[in-house]
Design a protein around this motif. Structure first.
Motif, PDB file in Angstrom:
ATOM      1  N   TRP A   1       0.818  -1.203   0.000  1.00 56.54           N
ATOM      2  CA  TRP A   1       0.000   0.000   0.000  1.00 56.54           C
ATOM      3  C   TRP A   1       0.859   1.263   0.000  1.00 56.54           C
ATOM      4  CZ3 TRP A   1      -3.440  -3.292  -1.006  1.00 56.54           C
ATOM      5  CH2 TRP A   1      -3.598  -4.450  -0.247  1.00 56.54           C
ATOM      6  N   SER A   2       0.227   2.383   0.265  1.00 56.15           N
ATOM      7  CA  SER A   2       0.901   3.668   0.418  1.00 56.15           C
ATOM      8  C   SER A   2       0.039   4.516   1.339  1.00 56.15           C
ATOM      9  CB  SER A   2       1.074   4.366  -0.944  1.00 56.15           C
ATOM     10  OG  SER A   2      -0.193   4.772  -1.448  1.00 56.15           O
TER      11      SER A   2
ATOM     12  N   ALA B   1      -1.854   6.713   0.564  1.00 54.79           N
ATOM     13  CA  ALA B   1      -3.163   6.952  -0.050  1.00 54.79           C
ATOM     14  C   ALA B   1      -4.257   6.130   0.615  1.00 54.79           C
ATOM     15  CB  ALA B   1      -3.102   6.637  -1.544  1.00 54.79           C
TER      16      ALA B   1
ATOM     17  N   ASP C   1       4.976   7.922   2.941  1.00 57.15           N
ATOM     18  CA  ASP C   1       5.178   6.708   2.153  1.00 57.15           C
ATOM     19  C   ASP C   1       6.524   6.105   2.538  1.00 57.15           C
ATOM     20  OD1 ASP C   1       2.812   6.789   0.723  1.00 57.15           O
ATOM     21  OD2 ASP C   1       3.693   7.773  -1.028  1.00 57.15           O
TER      22      ASP C   1
ATOM     23  N   TYR D   1       8.009   2.776  -1.654  1.00 60.34           N
ATOM     24  CA  TYR D   1       6.561   2.681  -1.797  1.00 60.34           C
ATOM     25  C   TYR D   1       5.983   4.022  -2.241  1.00 60.34           C
ATOM     26  CZ  TYR D   1       6.785  -1.630   1.009  1.00 60.34           C
ATOM     27  OH  TYR D   1       7.076  -2.892   1.473  1.00 60.34           O
ATOM     28  N   GLY D   2       4.802   3.960  -2.856  1.00 58.02           N
ATOM     29  CA  GLY D   2       4.052   5.168  -3.161  1.00 58.02           C
ATOM     30  C   GLY D   2       4.859   6.195  -3.924  1.00 58.02           C
ATOM     31  N   GLN D   3       4.918   7.414  -3.367  1.00 53.09           N
ATOM     32  CA  GLN D   3       5.623   8.519  -4.002  1.00 53.09           C
ATOM     33  C   GLN D   3       7.073   8.637  -3.540  1.00 53.09           C
ATOM     34  OE1 GLN D   3       3.107  12.186  -3.806  1.00 53.09           O
ATOM     35  NE2 GLN D   3       1.485  10.748  -3.255  1.00 53.09           N
TER      36      GLN D   3
ATOM     37  N   PRO E   1       0.962   3.090  -8.011  1.00 52.74           N
ATOM     38  CA  PRO E   1       2.403   3.306  -7.812  1.00 52.74           C
ATOM     39  C   PRO E   1       3.287   2.146  -8.281  1.00 52.74           C
ATOM     40  CG  PRO E   1       1.177   3.948  -5.851  1.00 52.74           C
ATOM     41  CD  PRO E   1       0.208   3.241  -6.750  1.00 52.74           C
TER      42      PRO E   1
END
Length: 271
Positions: free
Chosen positions: A34-35, A37, A56, A60-62, A179
């Motif tokens: 996940w992230s 978000a 994050d 991960y994510g951004q 992502p």
């Protein structure tokens, strides 16, 4: 897309984070795959009365996804401690899901981070964990990284969708899978699985009786990723902790039981 607007440069990594609202500090920790978000709408709801922090994890994510950077739970716990220092938070309320539980517990038990309270939502904290898919990726990470983009997308979306009891809506699936779908994301997706290791939770399991923060455990009763018996095991291991089971919710309780989870979080951080 719930954009994190701040960047913390740490050990050659860029960690994306954001802060919103005002009042007592609440920090959200996400898990895998996940992230931040996943927590964004809950953070928005709590920001009316709290200063809410989202981040994050590296990989991960951004946040940056450099192939040479470790993304295991040892690294993530250290990153979390560094962020708490950056934010100058002495004792925030912490809400953690999945891997985020192990990250928060490692920060507390191994690195001396102090929490006002701790809420553990369907967390990775006790062995055994992982899945047959994890085992397969660990055995052949290079093969998975070379999948054609369309096949990779199918794998990621099927994997993520399986964490919800009733299945995700298309916009929810896009939010969580997004992502991981570009070239850097594909490599990072399999890398974080290949570095998952139960030794990182085995390190802290004998120390759970030393948790001093008031702790509340929330679990989806229909979680097929991390069975609900872990909730009772955690309650027995962490002194004074409490448990709420949410019927009909799977591992992605954030989407399976939105109202019930929101009510539990508001009650907990306000207590």
């Amino acid at each position: 897309m719930h954009e994190l607007k701040q960047t913390f440069h740490w050990r050659g990594r860029d960690i994306a984070w954001d802060r919103r609202g005002s009042g007592p500090a609440v920090v959200f920790c996400h898990g895998t795959p996940w992230s931040a978000a996943l927590w964004a709408s809950y953070a928005d709801a709590l920001a009316a009365d709290h200063t809410v922090y989202l981040w994050d994890m590296p990989g991960y994510g951004q946040s940056s996804k450099h192939p040479e950077h470790a993304v295991d739970l040892t690294l993530q716990g250290e990153a979390f401690v560094a962020l708490l220092g950056l934010w100058k938070l002495d004792a925030p309320r912490v809400i953690a899901h999945d891997y985020g539980g192990a990250v928060a517990l490692r920060a507390h038990l191994l690195h001396g981070a102090t929490f006002e309270s701790l809420c553990l939502v369907d967390v990775v904290a006790l062995s055994p964990w992982g899945s047959p898919f994890f085992t397969l990726v660990k055995q052949h990470p290079g093969v998975f990284e070379q999948f054609p983009a369309a096949i990779h997308r199918g794998v990621v979306e099927a994997y993520i969708d399986g964490a919800s009891r009733g299945g995700l809506r298309p916009e929810e699936l896009r939010l969580l899978a997004g992502p991981w779908l570009d070239e850097a994301g594909q490599s990072a997706f399999y890398r974080q699985i290949s570095q998952a290791d139960e030794r990182h939770t085995d390190e802290i399991e004998p120390l759970l009786s030393a948790v001093r923060a008031p702790t509340h455990i929330i679990w989806g009763a229909a979680d097929t990723w991390i069975p609900v018996d872990r909730a009772e095991r955690l309650k027995e291991a962490i002194p004074g902790s409490t448990v709420t089971l949410i019927p009909e919710a799977g591992h992605l309780i954030q989407f399976d039981a939105t109202a019930e989870l929101a009510a539990e979080l508001v009650r907990w951080v306000s207590s």
